[in-house]
Scaffold this active site. Structure first.
Site, PDB file in Angstrom:
ATOM      1  N   ARG A  49      38.871 -77.836  69.636  1.00 49.65           N
ATOM      2  CA  ARG A  49      37.412 -77.836  69.466  1.00 49.65           C
ATOM      3  C   ARG A  49      36.697 -76.886  70.416  1.00 49.65           C
ATOM      4  NH1 ARG A  49      33.821 -80.727  71.670  1.00 49.65           N
ATOM      5  NH2 ARG A  49      35.273 -82.285  72.445  1.00 49.65           N
ATOM      6  N   TYR A 103      22.979 -70.619  47.317  1.00 53.67           N
ATOM      7  CA  TYR A 103      24.062 -71.546  47.007  1.00 53.67           C
ATOM      8  C   TYR A 103      23.487 -72.970  47.011  1.00 53.67           C
ATOM      9  CZ  TYR A 103      28.227 -74.372  47.865  1.00 53.67           C
ATOM     10  OH  TYR A 103      29.199 -75.322  47.809  1.00 53.67           O
ATOM     11  N   ASP A 175      24.522 -64.968  53.901  1.00 51.09           N
ATOM     12  CA  ASP A 175      25.715 -65.583  53.332  1.00 51.09           C
ATOM     13  C   ASP A 175      26.401 -64.471  52.529  1.00 51.09           C
ATOM     14  OD1 ASP A 175      27.583 -66.894  51.742  1.00 51.09           O
ATOM     15  OD2 ASP A 175      26.341 -68.683  51.508  1.00 51.09           O
ATOM     16  N   LYS A 200      36.500 -69.465  49.700  1.00 50.03           N
ATOM     17  CA  LYS A 200      36.419 -68.618  48.518  1.00 50.03           C
ATOM     18  C   LYS A 200      37.315 -67.384  48.674  1.00 50.03           C
ATOM     19  CE  LYS A 200      33.494 -71.829  47.700  1.00 50.03           C
ATOM     20  NZ  LYS A 200      32.064 -71.740  47.944  1.00 50.03           N
TER      21      LYS A 200
HETATM   22  C1  LIG Z   1      31.086 -72.456  48.572  1.00 48.34           C
HETATM   23  C2  LIG Z   1      29.945 -71.743  49.169  1.00 48.34           C
HETATM   24  C3  LIG Z   1      29.359 -72.181  50.354  1.00 48.34           C
HETATM   25  C4  LIG Z   1      29.797 -73.453  51.068  1.00 48.34           C
HETATM   26  O1  LIG Z   1      31.105 -73.363  51.488  1.00 48.34           O
HETATM   27  P1  LIG Z   1      32.080 -74.657  51.685  1.00 48.34           P
HETATM   28  O2  LIG Z   1      33.352 -74.022  52.159  1.00 48.34           O
HETATM   29  O3  LIG Z   1      32.175 -75.336  50.365  1.00 48.34           O
HETATM   30  O4  LIG Z   1      31.443 -75.524  52.700  1.00 48.34           O
HETATM   31  C5  LIG Z   1      28.324 -71.435  50.884  1.00 48.34           C
HETATM   32  N1  LIG Z   1      27.877 -70.323  50.268  1.00 48.34           N
HETATM   33  C6  LIG Z   1      28.396 -69.875  49.108  1.00 48.34           C
HETATM   34  C7  LIG Z   1      27.861 -68.643  48.488  1.00 48.34           C
HETATM   35  C8  LIG Z   1      29.457 -70.566  48.517  1.00 48.34           C
HETATM   36  O5  LIG Z   1      29.970 -70.122  47.373  1.00 48.34           O
END
Ligand SMILES: *Cc1c(COP(=O)(O)O)cnc(C)c1O
Length: 384
Positions: A49, A103, A175, A200
């Site tokens: 952590r 998102y 993001d 992803k």
């Molecule tokens: C999936 C996703 C998130 C969140 O990610 P997690 O790993 O599910 O917490 C944030 N932004 C975008 C664009 C996403 O596709």
């Protein structure tokens, strides 16, 4: 191994960050499973952590090389990356400006959590620079964008946002999940903080959940304090899986870029398909802007409407044989989902209508399969 920043992305993906411990002659990072470590001798205490274990380091070094960032953190999910940055950089009395079309989970976080911490916010209706400028208040601390956006693949002008914010002493955050660092490197365009859902493209095989943060050394300090206190760290074994996946990131994303463009061009010509959203298409309203900031390619995400409506869209999805009906995105396998029934289900119908997310809209995450097999699959599902 931390290599020269002049190397290309594909080389960084393979080599940068590989950990080599004393006496270890292997070419891969070993998995260090310990959560308890020897201490003393003027060395910093090691603990999962505290985000300072070798398998965490390996991923962060690879990420920083790809994003052109000074430093970063690896967290347990994309939402954990987002919330850790907010908790690190924002405080009671601050104001944040959010782009529309975020998102779903980010939208949910803003609506459920920010006000409880005394943080005010504005979610913009449109996406012009003038609207961002108008929304700025004396206490605006952060502008948050997501481009290409989910699920409509709208493009925000990254350079213009960074320029506007810098002039007013406001921080910027993006993001970058949909683009991946292979296609878009926002720090080089002036953005302060980049996050990804590593679940992803970085993970790429639909089998891990993780998040990453890339930023400057200075901004990482308060973010790190939040990370240690909120505790969203990642297990060493999963860190290793992510490092392993990132070795093929450039290769996978290049193939996904090519497949997605061919599919978008095919879909645009199909009688039964309505609007096709893909920034690589000349018909996309911000195609030129996308080309100016997505230097590696236009990504593997696209969305489209089935003209005959939601029932037909559902029947179409049910008939697909190669493309899987599944949530999430960015994997080697092509997946399709209805945003209205999945990612954006927590958002009211009125809000979805306002954003332009119709019930017959489908979001396709294009994988690395042979593209003609994907086209064939879509054709058979449309005509049967
Ligand atoms: C999936 C996703 C998130 C969140 O990610 P997690 O790993 O599910 O917490 C944030 N932004 C975008 C664009 C996403 O596709």
């Amino acid at each position: 191994m931390l290599l020269d920043t002049k190397l290309s992305e594909a080389t960084h993906c393979v080599h940068t960050g590989t950990q080599q411990l004393e006496g270890d002659r292997g070419v891969n990072s070993p998995i260090i499973t310990s959560s308890a470590f020897d201490y003393g001798a003027g060395l910093p205490n090691q603990y999962p952590r505290y985000f300072n274990l070798p398998n965490q380091e390996a991923v962060v070094q690879k990420l920083c090389a790809l994003e052109g960032a000074e430093s970063g953190l690896l967290t347990s999910s994309g939402m954990s990356a987002i919330s850790t940055v907010f908790m690190g950089l924002l405080e009671k009395g601050d104001h944040v400006i959010f782009q529309n079309n975020l998102y779903g989970g980010t939208h949910y976080f803003i609506a459920q959590m920010l006000e409880r911490f005394g943080i005010a916010y504005t979610v913009l209706v449109g996406n012009t620079i003038a609207e961002y400028e108008e929304a700025i208040q004396p206490n605006t601390r952060l502008i948050y964008i997501e481009t290409p956006s989910n699920p409509l693949l709208k493009i925000t002008d990254i350079r213009a946002i960074a320029h506007l914010a810098k002039g007013k002493g406001i921080l910027t955050m993006i993001d970058n999940t949909f683009a991946s660092p292979i296609n878009q490197q926002p720090i080089k365009l002036g953005i302060d903080v980049v996050i990804h859902s590593a679940t992803k493209y970085l993970g790429g095989h639909s089998d891990i959940c993780a998040g990453v943060i890339a930023t400057s050394q200075e901004l990482l300090k308060p973010i790190y304090v939040a990370a240690v206190n909120f505790g969203g760290c990642l297990d060493a074994r999963v860190c290793y899986l992510l490092e392993r996946s990132m070795k093929t990131l450039a290769l996978r994303v290049q193939r996904q870029n090519e497949n997605a463009l061919k599919l978008a061009e095919f879909l645009e010509k199909e009688e039964q398909i309505g609007q096709v959203n893909y920034p690589g298409l000349a018909s996309h309203p911000d195609h030129h802007l996308a080309a100016s900031q997505m230097l590696g390619g236009f990504g593997g995400m696209l969305s489209f409407e089935i003209k005959a409506g939601p029932a037909k869209a559902e029947a179409f999805v049910a008939k697909l044989k190669v493309i899987s009906k599944a949530l999430s995105l960015g994997g080697v396998e092509s997946t399709i989902c209805s945003p209205a029934q999945t990612t954006h289900i927590k958002i009211s119908q009125a809000e979805r209508d306002a954003q332009g997310i119709k019930d017959e809209l489908l979001r396709l995450s294009v994988g690395i399969e042979e593209v003609n097999d994907l086209i064939y699959d879509i054709e058979q599902a449309l005509c049967s």
